[in-house]
Design a protein around this motif. Sequence first.
Motif, PDB file in Angstrom:
ATOM      1  N   LEU A 177      -0.779  15.426  -2.469  1.00 14.87           N
ATOM      2  CA  LEU A 177      -0.872  16.101  -1.172  1.00 14.87           C
ATOM      3  C   LEU A 177      -1.479  15.207  -0.102  1.00 14.87           C
ATOM      4  CD1 LEU A 177      -2.175  19.565  -2.400  1.00 14.87           C
ATOM      5  CD2 LEU A 177       0.146  18.961  -1.732  1.00 14.87           C
ATOM      6  N   ILE A 178      -2.290  14.259  -0.528  1.00 15.31           N
ATOM      7  CA  ILE A 178      -2.952  13.360   0.418  1.00 15.31           C
ATOM      8  C   ILE A 178      -2.218  12.024   0.522  1.00 15.31           C
ATOM      9  CG2 ILE A 178      -5.095  12.092   0.850  1.00 15.31           C
ATOM     10  CD1 ILE A 178      -6.533  14.411  -0.593  1.00 15.31           C
ATOM     11  N   ALA A 179      -1.822  11.459  -0.615  1.00 19.68           N
ATOM     12  CA  ALA A 179      -1.284  10.101  -0.641  1.00 19.68           C
ATOM     13  C   ALA A 179       0.122   9.997  -0.063  1.00 19.68           C
ATOM     14  CB  ALA A 179      -1.304   9.569  -2.070  1.00 19.68           C
ATOM     15  N   MET A 224       0.832  -1.204   0.000  1.00 21.18           N
ATOM     16  CA  MET A 224       0.000   0.000   0.000  1.00 21.18           C
ATOM     17  C   MET A 224       0.867   1.254   0.000  1.00 21.18           C
ATOM     18  SD  MET A 224      -3.185  -0.960   2.492  1.00 21.18           S
ATOM     19  CE  MET A 224      -3.684   0.735   2.636  1.00 21.18           C
ATOM     20  N   ALA A 225       1.911   1.257   0.822  1.00 21.99           N
ATOM     21  CA  ALA A 225       2.805   2.411   0.864  1.00 21.99           C
ATOM     22  C   ALA A 225       3.515   2.592  -0.474  1.00 21.99           C
ATOM     23  CB  ALA A 225       3.824   2.248   1.988  1.00 21.99           C
ATOM     24  N   LEU A 226       3.975   1.497  -1.052  1.00 18.80           N
ATOM     25  CA  LEU A 226       4.652   1.574  -2.348  1.00 18.80           C
ATOM     26  C   LEU A 226       3.700   2.048  -3.443  1.00 18.80           C
ATOM     27  CD1 LEU A 226       7.255   0.999  -3.957  1.00 18.80           C
ATOM     28  CD2 LEU A 226       6.370  -1.301  -4.329  1.00 18.80           C
ATOM     29  N   GLY A 227       2.503   1.507  -3.456  1.00 15.55           N
ATOM     30  CA  GLY A 227       1.525   1.905  -4.471  1.00 15.55           C
ATOM     31  C   GLY A 227       1.149   3.372  -4.374  1.00 15.55           C
ATOM     32  N   LEU A 228       0.879   3.839  -3.165  1.00 13.17           N
ATOM     33  CA  LEU A 228       0.540   5.254  -2.987  1.00 13.17           C
ATOM     34  C   LEU A 228       1.697   6.162  -3.386  1.00 13.17           C
ATOM     35  CD1 LEU A 228      -1.427   5.220   0.389  1.00 13.17           C
ATOM     36  CD2 LEU A 228      -2.314   5.757  -1.877  1.00 13.17           C
ATOM     37  N   THR A 229       2.908   5.752  -3.072  1.00 15.84           N
ATOM     38  CA  THR A 229       4.078   6.560  -3.426  1.00 15.84           C
ATOM     39  C   THR A 229       4.253   6.627  -4.936  1.00 15.84           C
ATOM     40  OG1 THR A 229       5.143   5.921  -1.357  1.00 15.84           O
ATOM     41  CG2 THR A 229       6.560   6.824  -3.079  1.00 15.84           C
ATOM     42  N   ILE A 230       4.116   5.500  -5.612  1.00 19.65           N
ATOM     43  CA  ILE A 230       4.280   5.484  -7.073  1.00 19.65           C
ATOM     44  C   ILE A 230       3.193   6.316  -7.755  1.00 19.65           C
ATOM     45  CG2 ILE A 230       4.143   3.989  -9.106  1.00 19.65           C
ATOM     46  CD1 ILE A 230       5.641   1.869  -7.458  1.00 19.65           C
TER      47      ILE A 230
END
Length: 89
Positions: A61-63, A22-28
């Motif tokens: 700004l959110i992710a 989830m962290a990787l997906g949101l960052t990408i």
Amino acid sequence: MSTRNSGPDLPVRRIDRILAYMALGLTIVSIVCFFAVILARPLGVSDFSTGVWPLVVVLPLIALPIAFILIIALLIVSFVRRSRANKGA
């Protein structure tokens, strides 16, 4: 240098994988949106208030803060799990 054998590695749990992906997906997704906004202006997009552009502008700004919180949660879960495993050993 430590001579103590720590034993077998702890298995990766499902929650660890979920938090990491989830962290990787949101960052990408955030980085892609960030570059889309940067490249949109030279390509001629003059109005960021219509279509999908408001979402593309606001998403980083959110992710990114949410991804940072997920990484911190992953670290805490990992440290707690290793601490419990070391107390039991």
